[in-house]
Design a protein around this motif. Structure first.
Motif, PDB file in Angstrom:
ATOM      1  N   ALA A 284       0.822  -1.213   0.000  1.00 19.50           N
ATOM      2  CA  ALA A 284       0.000   0.000   0.000  1.00 19.50           C
ATOM      3  C   ALA A 284       0.857   1.264   0.000  1.00 19.50           C
ATOM      4  O   ALA A 284       0.414   2.321  -0.452  1.00 19.50           O
ATOM      5  N   LEU A 285       2.068   1.161   0.491  1.00 22.92           N
ATOM      6  CA  LEU A 285       2.968   2.319   0.534  1.00 22.92           C
ATOM      7  C   LEU A 285       3.774   2.469  -0.744  1.00 22.92           C
ATOM      8  O   LEU A 285       4.593   3.387  -0.860  1.00 22.92           O
ATOM      9  N   GLY A 286       3.549   1.548  -1.692  1.00 25.61           N
ATOM     10  CA  GLY A 286       4.406   1.530  -2.864  1.00 25.61           C
ATOM     11  C   GLY A 286       5.658   0.735  -2.541  1.00 25.61           C
ATOM     12  O   GLY A 286       5.700  -0.026  -1.575  1.00 25.61           O
ATOM     13  N   ILE A 287       6.687   0.912  -3.325  1.00 32.41           N
ATOM     14  CA  ILE A 287       7.947   0.227  -3.059  1.00 32.41           C
ATOM     15  C   ILE A 287       8.586   0.844  -1.823  1.00 32.41           C
ATOM     16  O   ILE A 287       8.820   2.045  -1.773  1.00 32.41           O
ATOM     17  N   ALA A 288       8.839   0.020  -0.823  1.00 33.00           N
ATOM     18  CA  ALA A 288       9.457   0.539   0.401  1.00 33.00           C
ATOM     19  C   ALA A 288      10.800   1.161   0.060  1.00 33.00           C
ATOM     20  O   ALA A 288      11.611   0.549  -0.646  1.00 33.00           O
ATOM     21  N   PRO A 289      11.050   2.375   0.516  1.00 33.42           N
ATOM     22  CA  PRO A 289      12.315   3.033   0.162  1.00 33.42           C
ATOM     23  C   PRO A 289      13.511   2.311   0.751  1.00 33.42           C
ATOM     24  O   PRO A 289      13.423   1.689   1.805  1.00 33.42           O
ATOM     25  N   VAL A 290      14.606   2.378   0.024  1.00 37.97           N
ATOM     26  CA  VAL A 290      15.842   1.807   0.542  1.00 37.97           C
ATOM     27  C   VAL A 290      16.586   2.875   1.337  1.00 37.97           C
ATOM     28  O   VAL A 290      16.358   4.070   1.172  1.00 37.97           O
ATOM     29  N   VAL A 291      17.436   2.421   2.225  1.00 37.34           N
ATOM     30  CA  VAL A 291      18.306   3.308   2.992  1.00 37.34           C
ATOM     31  C   VAL A 291      19.721   3.087   2.491  1.00 37.34           C
ATOM     32  O   VAL A 291      20.196   1.949   2.454  1.00 37.34           O
ATOM     33  N   GLU A 292      20.385   4.144   2.092  1.00 37.31           N
ATOM     34  CA  GLU A 292      21.735   4.013   1.565  1.00 37.31           C
ATOM     35  C   GLU A 292      22.755   4.052   2.700  1.00 37.31           C
ATOM     36  O   GLU A 292      22.621   4.829   3.645  1.00 37.31           O
ATOM     37  N   VAL A 293      23.748   3.186   2.607  1.00 40.40           N
ATOM     38  CA  VAL A 293      24.872   3.197   3.533  1.00 40.40           C
ATOM     39  C   VAL A 293      26.048   3.844   2.817  1.00 40.40           C
ATOM     40  O   VAL A 293      26.311   3.550   1.648  1.00 40.40           O
ATOM     41  N   GLU A 294      26.727   4.744   3.478  1.00 38.67           N
ATOM     42  CA  GLU A 294      27.865   5.395   2.854  1.00 38.67           C
ATOM     43  C   GLU A 294      28.994   5.580   3.851  1.00 38.67           C
ATOM     44  O   GLU A 294      28.791   5.520   5.069  1.00 38.67           O
ATOM     45  N   THR A 295      30.170   5.765   3.317  1.00 40.21           N
ATOM     46  CA  THR A 295      31.306   6.169   4.138  1.00 40.21           C
ATOM     47  C   THR A 295      31.582   7.634   3.842  1.00 40.21           C
ATOM     48  O   THR A 295      31.407   8.094   2.713  1.00 40.21           O
ATOM     49  N   ILE A 296      31.976   8.375   4.869  1.00 41.34           N
ATOM     50  CA  ILE A 296      32.286   9.785   4.681  1.00 41.34           C
ATOM     51  C   ILE A 296      33.662  10.090   5.257  1.00 41.34           C
ATOM     52  O   ILE A 296      34.125   9.447   6.201  1.00 41.34           O
ATOM     53  N   SER A 297      34.297  11.049   4.671  1.00 41.26           N
ATOM     54  CA  SER A 297      35.597  11.519   5.151  1.00 41.26           C
ATOM     55  C   SER A 297      35.723  12.980   4.773  1.00 41.26           C
ATOM     56  O   SER A 297      34.956  13.501   3.958  1.00 41.26           O
ATOM     57  N   ARG A 298      36.678  13.649   5.359  1.00 38.78           N
ATOM     58  CA  ARG A 298      36.940  15.039   4.990  1.00 38.78           C
ATOM     59  C   ARG A 298      37.718  15.063   3.678  1.00 38.78           C
ATOM     60  O   ARG A 298      38.707  14.361   3.519  1.00 38.78           O
ATOM     61  N   ARG A 299      37.243  15.890   2.776  1.00 43.14           N
ATOM     62  CA  ARG A 299      37.862  15.972   1.464  1.00 43.14           C
ATOM     63  C   ARG A 299      39.284  16.492   1.530  1.00 43.14           C
ATOM     64  O   ARG A 299      40.122  16.181   0.689  1.00 43.14           O
ATOM     65  N   ASP A 300      39.566  17.314   2.535  1.00 40.97           N
ATOM     66  CA  ASP A 300      40.887  17.934   2.630  1.00 40.97           C
ATOM     67  C   ASP A 300      41.841  17.166   3.545  1.00 40.97           C
ATOM     68  O   ASP A 300      42.921  17.663   3.858  1.00 40.97           O
ATOM     69  N   ARG A 301      41.433  15.979   4.010  1.00 46.43           N
ATOM     70  CA  ARG A 301      42.300  15.163   4.858  1.00 46.43           C
ATOM     71  C   ARG A 301      42.702  13.901   4.094  1.00 46.43           C
ATOM     72  O   ARG A 301      41.887  13.310   3.389  1.00 46.43           O
ATOM     73  N   ASN A 302      43.949  13.504   4.264  1.00 52.12           N
ATOM     74  CA  ASN A 302      44.418  12.329   3.546  1.00 52.12           C
ATOM     75  C   ASN A 302      43.805  11.050   4.090  1.00 52.12           C
ATOM     76  O   ASN A 302      43.565  10.912   5.284  1.00 52.12           O
ATOM     77  N   GLN A 303      43.537  10.131   3.180  1.00 60.42           N
ATOM     78  CA  GLN A 303      43.058   8.797   3.549  1.00 60.42           C
ATOM     79  C   GLN A 303      44.182   7.814   3.273  1.00 60.42           C
ATOM     80  O   GLN A 303      44.599   7.628   2.121  1.00 60.42           O
ATOM     81  N   GLY A 304      44.706   7.206   4.317  1.00 58.77           N
ATOM     82  CA  GLY A 304      45.801   6.255   4.169  1.00 58.77           C
ATOM     83  C   GLY A 304      45.325   4.947   3.580  1.00 58.77           C
ATOM     84  O   GLY A 304      44.125   4.718   3.358  1.00 58.77           O
ATOM     85  N   PRO A 305      46.256   4.030   3.320  1.00 57.32           N
ATOM     86  CA  PRO A 305      45.894   2.757   2.685  1.00 57.32           C
ATOM     87  C   PRO A 305      44.937   1.905   3.511  1.00 57.32           C
ATOM     88  O   PRO A 305      44.105   1.195   2.950  1.00 57.32           O
ATOM     89  N   ILE A 306      45.015   1.976   4.837  1.00 56.58           N
ATOM     90  CA  ILE A 306      44.108   1.165   5.655  1.00 56.58           C
ATOM     91  C   ILE A 306      42.685   1.718   5.578  1.00 56.58           C
ATOM     92  O   ILE A 306      41.719   0.953   5.461  1.00 56.58           O
ATOM     93  N   ALA A 307      42.538   3.027   5.632  1.00 57.55           N
ATOM     94  CA  ALA A 307      41.208   3.630   5.513  1.00 57.55           C
ATOM     95  C   ALA A 307      40.603   3.320   4.145  1.00 57.55           C
ATOM     96  O   ALA A 307      39.406   3.027   4.037  1.00 57.55           O
ATOM     97  N   ARG A 308      41.429   3.366   3.100  1.00 57.31           N
ATOM     98  CA  ARG A 308      40.921   3.054   1.758  1.00 57.31           C
ATOM     99  C   ARG A 308      40.540   1.572   1.675  1.00 57.31           C
ATOM    100  O   ARG A 308      39.530   1.214   1.060  1.00 57.31           O
ATOM    101  N   TRP A 309      41.345   0.698   2.303  1.00 52.45           N
ATOM    102  CA  TRP A 309      41.001  -0.728   2.347  1.00 52.45           C
ATOM    103  C   TRP A 309      39.674  -0.935   3.069  1.00 52.45           C
ATOM    104  O   TRP A 309      38.829  -1.730   2.627  1.00 52.45           O
TER     105      TRP A 309
END
Length: 297
Positions: A257-282
């Protein structure tokens, strides 16, 4: 190309703060420096960016279009600097990851942390759990290097999100709730009972309730707990409905009755101006893989 990054920063600050004087205070510069930078940028680009005939300068149509391009240029520069810093720094000795409480006891997250412990045994890891807004705030102020959360709207300008998964939602009520007797409730049935809705702090665009009776909460687990107590119906991610303390106390109803139940997106966030090391990228990459594997099972 004769324009500079300083000129683009002045343009963006003036557009966001509403005046050259406010932009100057924000940038820690003299107002004359901001005015001059914008004037030179207009000459370099060959078009007026602000209409100065009003008490406060207003973006011209060209300014409205080009300020978006200026933001894109600065974001790319921030990524360049962060990437260079990551290359110089090498593998991280310690990492702070902030995780949305709605993802607690989620198999893809737990499996990823187990793999992390085996692959990087010397890593000093700090895990912070909180609401969506807690996660975004900790990443933005530098408390956490990486955030893992259910997607938010209107993130801060310093944050960059990458979607890694989608979670299906289901319609649930407590076993003793009147709606539990209806396998496929109509919209009118749902509108007659209290709706439990997810929201964030501060209240934003969190969807419209079906009826006049509704409660807003910033925790899916809290929504599940209140639903088990018969206080209302809710749309929650499927893993919340299957959470062991809730599983035998909730009934999953047909949400057609509600139509297609909406999905919830999962995301990762980081600061654009901070470096992401190899472990964070992994960690970011592996989380995406684990969620995809879990969905395929």
């Amino acid at each position: 190309m004769r324009w500079s990054l300083d000129q683009l920063e002045s343009l963006i600050a003036a557009a966001e703060k509403g005046s050259f004087s406010s932009a100057a205070r924000h940038l820690g510069k003299a107002q004359s420096a901001v005015s001059t930078a914008i004037a030179h940028l207009e000459l370099d680009l060959g078009c007026p960016l602000f209409d100065r005939r009003c008490r406060l300068p207003r973006l011209t149509p060209a300014g409205e279009a080009l300020v978006h391009e200026a933001r894109a240029v600065l974001r790319q520069c921030q990524r360049l600097e962060a990437r260079a810093a990551s290359i110089v720094q090498g593998e991280e000795a310690h990492l702070v990851a902030a995780i949305d409480e709605a993802l607690v006891e989620m198999p893809p997250v737990d499996e990823t942390l187990e793999a992390l412990a085996h692959l990087f045994p010397a890593l000093q890891l700090t895990l912070l759990y909180g609401s969506q807004d807690d996660i975004a705030g900790w990443v933005e102020d530098g408390t956490a290097n990486l955030g893992i959360l259910l997607r938010q709207q209107g993130q801060g300008s310093l944050l960059e999100g990458i979607r890694i998964a989608q979670l299906q939602q289901v319609l649930v009520v407590g076993c003793e709730h009147a709606l539990a007797q209806l396998s496929a409730p109509a919209v009118s049935d749902l509108a007659g009972h209290r709706q439990l809705m997810i929201t964030s702090r501060p209240l934003g665009d969190t969807g419209r309730p079906l009826g006049a009776r509704f409660w807003r909460l910033n925790s899916f687990y809290s929504m599940g707990e209140l639903a088990t107590r018969g206080l209302g119906w809710a749309l929650v991610p499927q893993h919340i409905a299957h959470y062991p303390p809730f599983y035998d106390r909730l009934v999953t109803l047909d949400s057609e009755a509600l139509g297609i139940a909406p999905v919830v997106e999962v995301e990762t966030i980081s600061r654009r101006d901070r470096n992401q090391g190899p472990i964070a990228r992994w960690l970011r990459h592996t989380l995406g893989e684990r969620f995809r594997d879990h969905r395929a099972r």
